[in-house]
Design a protein around this motif. Structure first.
Motif, PDB file in Angstrom:
ATOM      1  N   ILE A  23      -5.094  22.502 -12.181  1.00 53.89           N
ATOM      2  CA  ILE A  23      -4.811  22.301 -10.757  1.00 53.89           C
ATOM      3  C   ILE A  23      -3.311  22.202 -10.529  1.00 53.89           C
ATOM      4  O   ILE A  23      -2.761  22.853  -9.641  1.00 53.89           O
ATOM      5  N   VAL A  24      -2.635  21.425 -11.346  1.00 54.84           N
ATOM      6  CA  VAL A  24      -1.184  21.272 -11.205  1.00 54.84           C
ATOM      7  C   VAL A  24      -0.476  22.598 -11.460  1.00 54.84           C
ATOM      8  O   VAL A  24       0.424  22.994 -10.711  1.00 54.84           O
ATOM      9  N   LYS A  25      -0.915  23.315 -12.488  1.00 55.14           N
ATOM     10  CA  LYS A  25      -0.283  24.599 -12.830  1.00 55.14           C
ATOM     11  C   LYS A  25      -0.426  25.620 -11.710  1.00 55.14           C
ATOM     12  O   LYS A  25       0.541  26.280 -11.341  1.00 55.14           O
ATOM     13  N   TRP A  26      -1.621  25.774 -11.168  1.00 59.89           N
ATOM     14  CA  TRP A  26      -1.883  26.829 -10.193  1.00 59.89           C
ATOM     15  C   TRP A  26      -1.564  26.405  -8.763  1.00 59.89           C
ATOM     16  O   TRP A  26      -1.714  27.198  -7.839  1.00 59.89           O
ATOM     17  N   ASN A  27      -1.094  25.194  -8.575  1.00 57.18           N
ATOM     18  CA  ASN A  27      -0.660  24.717  -7.264  1.00 57.18           C
ATOM     19  C   ASN A  27       0.741  24.123  -7.360  1.00 57.18           C
ATOM     20  O   ASN A  27       1.049  23.142  -6.699  1.00 57.18           O
ATOM     21  N   ALA A  28       1.569  24.740  -8.174  1.00 55.26           N
ATOM     22  CA  ALA A  28       2.912  24.207  -8.440  1.00 55.26           C
ATOM     23  C   ALA A  28       3.768  24.103  -7.184  1.00 55.26           C
ATOM     24  O   ALA A  28       4.657  23.254  -7.112  1.00 55.26           O
ATOM     25  N   ASP A  29       3.481  24.925  -6.197  1.00 58.88           N
ATOM     26  CA  ASP A  29       4.267  24.896  -4.966  1.00 58.88           C
ATOM     27  C   ASP A  29       3.742  23.879  -3.957  1.00 58.88           C
ATOM     28  O   ASP A  29       4.259  23.761  -2.857  1.00 58.88           O
ATOM     29  N   LYS A  30       2.715  23.127  -4.341  1.00 52.74           N
ATOM     30  CA  LYS A  30       2.109  22.119  -3.470  1.00 52.74           C
ATOM     31  C   LYS A  30       2.226  20.731  -4.100  1.00 52.74           C
ATOM     32  O   LYS A  30       2.283  20.583  -5.301  1.00 52.74           O
ATOM     33  N   LYS A  31       2.226  19.728  -3.253  1.00 52.83           N
ATOM     34  CA  LYS A  31       2.165  18.350  -3.738  1.00 52.83           C
ATOM     35  C   LYS A  31       0.687  17.964  -3.741  1.00 52.83           C
ATOM     36  O   LYS A  31       0.078  17.832  -2.684  1.00 52.83           O
ATOM     37  N   CYS A  32       0.119  17.825  -4.939  1.00 55.74           N
ATOM     38  CA  CYS A  32      -1.324  17.626  -5.083  1.00 55.74           C
ATOM     39  C   CYS A  32      -1.658  16.245  -5.624  1.00 55.74           C
ATOM     40  O   CYS A  32      -0.975  15.725  -6.511  1.00 55.74           O
TER      41      CYS A  32
ATOM     42  N   MET B 169       0.833  -1.170   0.000  1.00 55.43           N
ATOM     43  CA  MET B 169       0.000   0.000   0.000  1.00 55.43           C
ATOM     44  C   MET B 169       0.888   1.248   0.000  1.00 55.43           C
ATOM     45  O   MET B 169       1.830   1.334   0.749  1.00 55.43           O
ATOM     46  N   SER B 170       0.560   2.219  -0.858  1.00 54.64           N
ATOM     47  CA  SER B 170       1.333   3.448  -0.968  1.00 54.64           C
ATOM     48  C   SER B 170       1.166   4.296   0.286  1.00 54.64           C
ATOM     49  O   SER B 170       0.097   4.335   0.870  1.00 54.64           O
ATOM     50  N   LYS B 171       2.210   4.977   0.662  1.00 58.38           N
ATOM     51  CA  LYS B 171       2.143   5.869   1.808  1.00 58.38           C
ATOM     52  C   LYS B 171       2.503   7.291   1.377  1.00 58.38           C
ATOM     53  O   LYS B 171       3.099   8.049   2.128  1.00 58.38           O
ATOM     54  N   THR B 172       2.158   7.661   0.157  1.00 62.52           N
ATOM     55  CA  THR B 172       2.478   8.984  -0.350  1.00 62.52           C
ATOM     56  C   THR B 172       1.738  10.044   0.453  1.00 62.52           C
ATOM     57  O   THR B 172       0.556   9.918   0.727  1.00 62.52           O
ATOM     58  N   LYS B 173       2.436  11.110   0.818  1.00 68.16           N
ATOM     59  CA  LYS B 173       1.856  12.218   1.585  1.00 68.16           C
ATOM     60  C   LYS B 173       1.712  13.424   0.652  1.00 68.16           C
ATOM     61  O   LYS B 173       2.680  13.853   0.044  1.00 68.16           O
ATOM     62  N   TYR B 174       0.493  13.932   0.556  1.00 69.77           N
ATOM     63  CA  TYR B 174       0.203  15.088  -0.294  1.00 69.77           C
ATOM     64  C   TYR B 174      -0.215  16.263   0.569  1.00 69.77           C
ATOM     65  O   TYR B 174      -0.755  16.092   1.659  1.00 69.77           O
ATOM     66  N   ASP B 175       0.016  17.468   0.041  1.00 70.77           N
ATOM     67  CA  ASP B 175      -0.477  18.666   0.727  1.00 70.77           C
ATOM     68  C   ASP B 175      -1.993  18.745   0.592  1.00 70.77           C
ATOM     69  O   ASP B 175      -2.696  19.009   1.557  1.00 70.77           O
ATOM     70  N   ILE B 176      -2.485  18.552  -0.631  1.00 70.05           N
ATOM     71  CA  ILE B 176      -3.919  18.686  -0.919  1.00 70.05           C
ATOM     72  C   ILE B 176      -4.379  17.524  -1.781  1.00 70.05           C
ATOM     73  O   ILE B 176      -3.716  17.159  -2.747  1.00 70.05           O
ATOM     74  N   CYS B 177      -5.524  16.979  -1.430  1.00 69.91           N
ATOM     75  CA  CYS B 177      -6.200  16.014  -2.294  1.00 69.91           C
ATOM     76  C   CYS B 177      -7.424  16.733  -2.868  1.00 69.91           C
ATOM     77  O   CYS B 177      -8.313  17.145  -2.124  1.00 69.91           O
ATOM     78  N   PHE B 178      -7.443  16.918  -4.188  1.00 66.40           N
ATOM     79  CA  PHE B 178      -8.577  17.533  -4.866  1.00 66.40           C
ATOM     80  C   PHE B 178      -9.532  16.437  -5.311  1.00 66.40           C
ATOM     81  O   PHE B 178      -9.160  15.551  -6.084  1.00 66.40           O
ATOM     82  N   SER B 179     -10.746  16.499  -4.819  1.00 63.21           N
ATOM     83  CA  SER B 179     -11.798  15.555  -5.188  1.00 63.21           C
ATOM     84  C   SER B 179     -12.730  16.260  -6.168  1.00 63.21           C
ATOM     85  O   SER B 179     -13.260  17.331  -5.865  1.00 63.21           O
ATOM     86  N   ILE B 180     -12.931  15.661  -7.335  1.00 63.84           N
ATOM     87  CA  ILE B 180     -13.759  16.295  -8.359  1.00 63.84           C
ATOM     88  C   ILE B 180     -14.789  15.309  -8.885  1.00 63.84           C
ATOM     89  O   ILE B 180     -14.438  14.190  -9.270  1.00 63.84           O
ATOM     90  N   THR B 181     -16.040  15.739  -8.869  1.00 69.21           N
ATOM     91  CA  THR B 181     -17.091  14.970  -9.534  1.00 69.21           C
ATOM     92  C   THR B 181     -17.230  15.573 -10.927  1.00 69.21           C
ATOM     93  O   THR B 181     -17.382  16.787 -11.070  1.00 69.21           O
ATOM     94  N   ALA B 182     -17.143  14.737 -11.951  1.00 71.64           N
ATOM     95  CA  ALA B 182     -17.096  15.244 -13.323  1.00 71.64           C
ATOM     96  C   ALA B 182     -18.160  14.612 -14.200  1.00 71.64           C
ATOM     97  O   ALA B 182     -18.500  13.444 -14.029  1.00 71.64           O
ATOM     98  N   HIS B 183     -18.643  15.409 -15.155  1.00 71.91           N
ATOM     99  CA  HIS B 183     -19.604  14.901 -16.124  1.00 71.91           C
ATOM    100  C   HIS B 183     -19.290  15.360 -17.549  1.00 71.91           C
ATOM    101  O   HIS B 183     -19.904  14.906 -18.489  1.00 71.91           O
TER     102      HIS B 183
ATOM    103  N   GLU C 258      -2.981  16.662   3.792  1.00 71.17           N
ATOM    104  CA  GLU C 258      -3.307  17.651   4.813  1.00 71.17           C
ATOM    105  C   GLU C 258      -4.725  18.192   4.626  1.00 71.17           C
ATOM    106  O   GLU C 258      -5.429  18.428   5.592  1.00 71.17           O
ATOM    107  N   PHE C 259      -5.105  18.433   3.376  1.00 77.49           N
ATOM    108  CA  PHE C 259      -6.403  19.022   3.079  1.00 77.49           C
ATOM    109  C   PHE C 259      -7.123  18.214   2.009  1.00 77.49           C
ATOM    110  O   PHE C 259      -6.496  17.731   1.063  1.00 77.49           O
ATOM    111  N   PHE C 260      -8.430  18.079   2.157  1.00 74.64           N
ATOM    112  CA  PHE C 260      -9.291  17.416   1.178  1.00 74.64           C
ATOM    113  C   PHE C 260     -10.221  18.491   0.619  1.00 74.64           C
ATOM    114  O   PHE C 260     -11.043  19.055   1.343  1.00 74.64           O
ATOM    115  N   CYS C 261     -10.049  18.806  -0.648  1.00 70.87           N
ATOM    116  CA  CYS C 261     -10.769  19.913  -1.276  1.00 70.87           C
ATOM    117  C   CYS C 261     -11.783  19.364  -2.282  1.00 70.87           C
ATOM    118  O   CYS C 261     -11.390  18.751  -3.280  1.00 70.87           O
TER     119      CYS C 261
END
Length: 144
Positions: free
Chosen positions: A28-37, A1-15, A95-98
């Protein structure tokens, strides 16, 4: 099981279509370049089936639960719950679930001319407010 630690987890419901899904990931990656997302999408079955048509990334996940979701119901919220349980089940930590909608974080010119609005005043005008907003919220009388 992976133990990767992220700053933010972005949850998106898409259609939308799969290109829109990937564009949102890129933004998301571009505008949060200073974070591990970590970005996880929850989609309907037809869109989920197209996930292999876009580039894969270690921080881009697709929740395998594909039951339908609909506006004006709790199914979108439970889609985010599915995403949360999925990434936690894989061992990812954050750390955060967005929770986002699939049209968030797009950088584009609006398709209408908008006047600058002050959120502290009751000056909003929007069509069909009775469909999706309560009159009390839309009156905006509680904001300071």
């Amino acid at each position: 099981m992976s133990k990767t630690k992220y700053d933010i987890c972005f949850s998106i419901t898409a259609h939308e279509n799969i290109a829109v899904v990937y564009n949102l990931y890129e933004n998301i990656v571009k505008w949060n370049a200073d974070k591990k997302c970590l970005v996880v999408f929850r989609m309907h079955a037809e869109l989920y089936a197209m996930r292999d048509s876009i580039p894969s990334h270690q921080n881009l996940l697709f929740c395998p639960i594909t039951t339908p979701m609909a506006r004006f119901s709790s199914t979108i919220f439970f889609g985010h719950v599915d995403n949360y349980n999925y990434v936690c089940g894989l061992g990812h930590q954050f750390e955060f679930f967005c929770m986002l909608a699939s049209d968030c974080l797009f950088v584009r010119t609006p398709a209408f001319e908008a006047a600058p609005l002050d959120p502290r005043k009751t000056q909003y005008k929007y069509p069909d407010t009775e469909i999706w907003m309560s009159a009390e919220f839309f009156a905006n009388t509680q904001l300071n």
